[in-house]
Scaffold this motif. Sequence first.
Motif, PDB file in Angstrom:
ATOM      1  N   HIS A  88      17.766 -37.358   9.997  1.00 33.57           N
ATOM      2  CA  HIS A  88      18.317 -36.055   9.581  1.00 33.57           C
ATOM      3  C   HIS A  88      17.809 -35.755   8.178  1.00 33.57           C
ATOM      4  O   HIS A  88      18.245 -36.416   7.216  1.00 33.57           O
ATOM      5  N   GLN A  91      20.433 -34.946   5.438  1.00 35.26           N
ATOM      6  CA  GLN A  91      21.329 -36.038   5.030  1.00 35.26           C
ATOM      7  C   GLN A  91      20.677 -36.975   4.021  1.00 35.26           C
ATOM      8  O   GLN A  91      21.160 -38.090   3.788  1.00 35.26           O
ATOM      9  N   LEU A 102      32.133 -43.009  12.208  1.00 39.05           N
ATOM     10  CA  LEU A 102      31.400 -41.764  12.496  1.00 39.05           C
ATOM     11  C   LEU A 102      32.171 -40.453  12.287  1.00 39.05           C
ATOM     12  O   LEU A 102      31.741 -39.608  11.491  1.00 39.05           O
ATOM     13  N   ARG A 213      24.040 -30.871  18.522  1.00 39.75           N
ATOM     14  CA  ARG A 213      24.393 -32.022  17.655  1.00 39.75           C
ATOM     15  C   ARG A 213      24.888 -33.194  18.484  1.00 39.75           C
ATOM     16  O   ARG A 213      24.343 -34.281  18.431  1.00 39.75           O
ATOM     17  N   GLU A 244      27.693 -43.328  20.735  1.00 40.18           N
ATOM     18  CA  GLU A 244      27.476 -44.065  19.482  1.00 40.18           C
ATOM     19  C   GLU A 244      28.710 -44.844  19.055  1.00 40.18           C
ATOM     20  O   GLU A 244      28.596 -45.938  18.498  1.00 40.18           O
ATOM     21  N   ASP A 331      17.830 -43.013  11.418  1.00 41.80           N
ATOM     22  CA  ASP A 331      19.058 -42.201  11.377  1.00 41.80           C
ATOM     23  C   ASP A 331      19.589 -42.008   9.961  1.00 41.80           C
ATOM     24  O   ASP A 331      20.800 -42.011   9.741  1.00 41.80           O
TER      25      ASP A 331
HETATM   26  N1  GUN Z   1      26.832 -37.650  15.863  1.00 45.36           N
HETATM   27  C1  GUN Z   1      26.914 -36.313  15.637  1.00 45.36           C
HETATM   28  N2  GUN Z   1      26.361 -35.980  14.473  1.00 45.36           N
HETATM   29  C2  GUN Z   1      25.904 -37.110  13.924  1.00 45.36           C
HETATM   30  C3  GUN Z   1      25.228 -37.410  12.708  1.00 45.36           C
HETATM   31  O1  GUN Z   1      24.924 -36.543  11.889  1.00 45.36           O
HETATM   32  N3  GUN Z   1      24.924 -38.717  12.505  1.00 45.36           N
HETATM   33  C4  GUN Z   1      25.236 -39.699  13.396  1.00 45.36           C
HETATM   34  N4  GUN Z   1      24.910 -40.949  13.139  1.00 45.36           N
HETATM   35  N5  GUN Z   1      25.874 -39.434  14.534  1.00 45.36           N
HETATM   36  C5  GUN Z   1      26.211 -38.168  14.804  1.00 45.36           C
END
Ligand code: GUN
Length: 454
Positions: A88, A91, A102, A213, A244, A331
């Motif tokens: 990203h 970020q 998260l 997203r 995740e 990431d």
């Molecule tokens: N899941 C949704 N948005 C994000 C993000 O910006 N980073 C991560 N690691 N997981 C996400």
Amino acid sequence: MALHTDAAPVSSLSVHRGRVLTFTADPGAHGSPDSYEYFEDGLLIIADGRIAEVGPAGALLAKLPRDQPITNHGKRLLLPGFIDTHIHYPQTDVIASGGEQLLDWLERYTFPEERKFANAAHAAEVAEFFLDELLRNGTTTAMVFCTVHRASVEAFFKSAARRDLRMVAGKVLMDRNSPDYLRDTASGGNRDTRELIERWHGQLRLSYAITPRFAPTSTDIQLESAGRIAREYPSVYIHSHLAENQAEIEWVKELYPTARSYLDVYDRQGLVRERAIYAHCIYLDDEDRARMGQSGAAAAFCPSSNLYLGSGLFSISAADQAGMRFSIATDVGGGSSFSMLRTMSDAYKVCQLNRDPVSSLRAFYLSTLGGARCLGLEHRIGRFTPGAEADFIVLDLEATPLLARRTASSSTLQEKLLVLMTLGDDRAIESTYILGKLTHKRVAPREAMPDNRS
Ligand code: GUN
Ligand code: ZN
């Protein structure tokens, strides 16, 4: 590609000498020796920004004119540039924002930071810094999240275009469960995505990714519209997050009660196909993994982020058994480093915890040709093969005293690569070349300041 043709006079060649490594296949769990070509004293010959030939210096030097200039990198290692399949750019200033998992991390740090990208000047400044940082770390191609703002995408692609980089990026789609200042609508997101595809996809070395997203921040209507665009533009990428974090997964179950699984939320809208990259994929079941494998969609394994956010451990053996493709990604800013070397080192440790060791050869494959394959770009990048684009890096295996010492005490290529990925970072990237042109050169470490204290 012919070495000498009328159209490409000898003077347009550039020739690099050093240790040369390029993969031809996945080395697999045991680091198969048939998966790569390695020349201890090798030559990389480039014509008009593309690889013309690669091989042992002894044989290739004889083919070159006597007065051909050669850049001699000595014991340095020449490798195709790293490919980071999930990062990203907005970020960049979120790295090292800690203390949360998260969903709280998104609310507390990430969303407020992404808000700033409505401002084109801010987006342009961060895009420049971000691309400098990628090149400093030897990453020559990345699959990049922007923000919900069109300005963030325009800024990123303009900066990448000026540098002639091969990049994939897209505007984030998020029409619910997010702050007002970051929310689009299904129709606005659809219009913006289409306009951005028309403007940027296929320009120079740039490609567009449809970028919801993740399932919690898009309505089913928005995902349906994303799927429609994906069908209309099969060469466009799809980029999102998947499975995740446990709390995230519980939330997806509540929001999409009729879906068989988290993956199914995307699949039933036509978003699981070749050229789709899903970050994380930690908590998939075997049916999901098999479906990913059969569809050609790929996972981005993000070990540094998964450790930093306490998300969990990606299993490469489960992915292998299901035939699911994956590559390694930073990431940033959930991930804590731009360095693919450091990310490989984290991957190694995650795999150790899973009793699933990854060989150093495989880690380097996953960060070069493996990434290119996940993006369907293996004919263009990730490998030194005639006709491929000459994005490559020069790695210094003696960049720090400890790295030099451990490199000297290791003998095989596998051992040297393990030392490099364990101890290396941006300091080991001596230079980065884009289409054969030197684009980043490491600044020599400053002399230690004299100690004047008495
Ligand atoms: N899941 C949704 N948005 C994000 C993000 O910006 N980073 C991560 N690691 N997981 C996400
Ligand atoms: Zn991410």
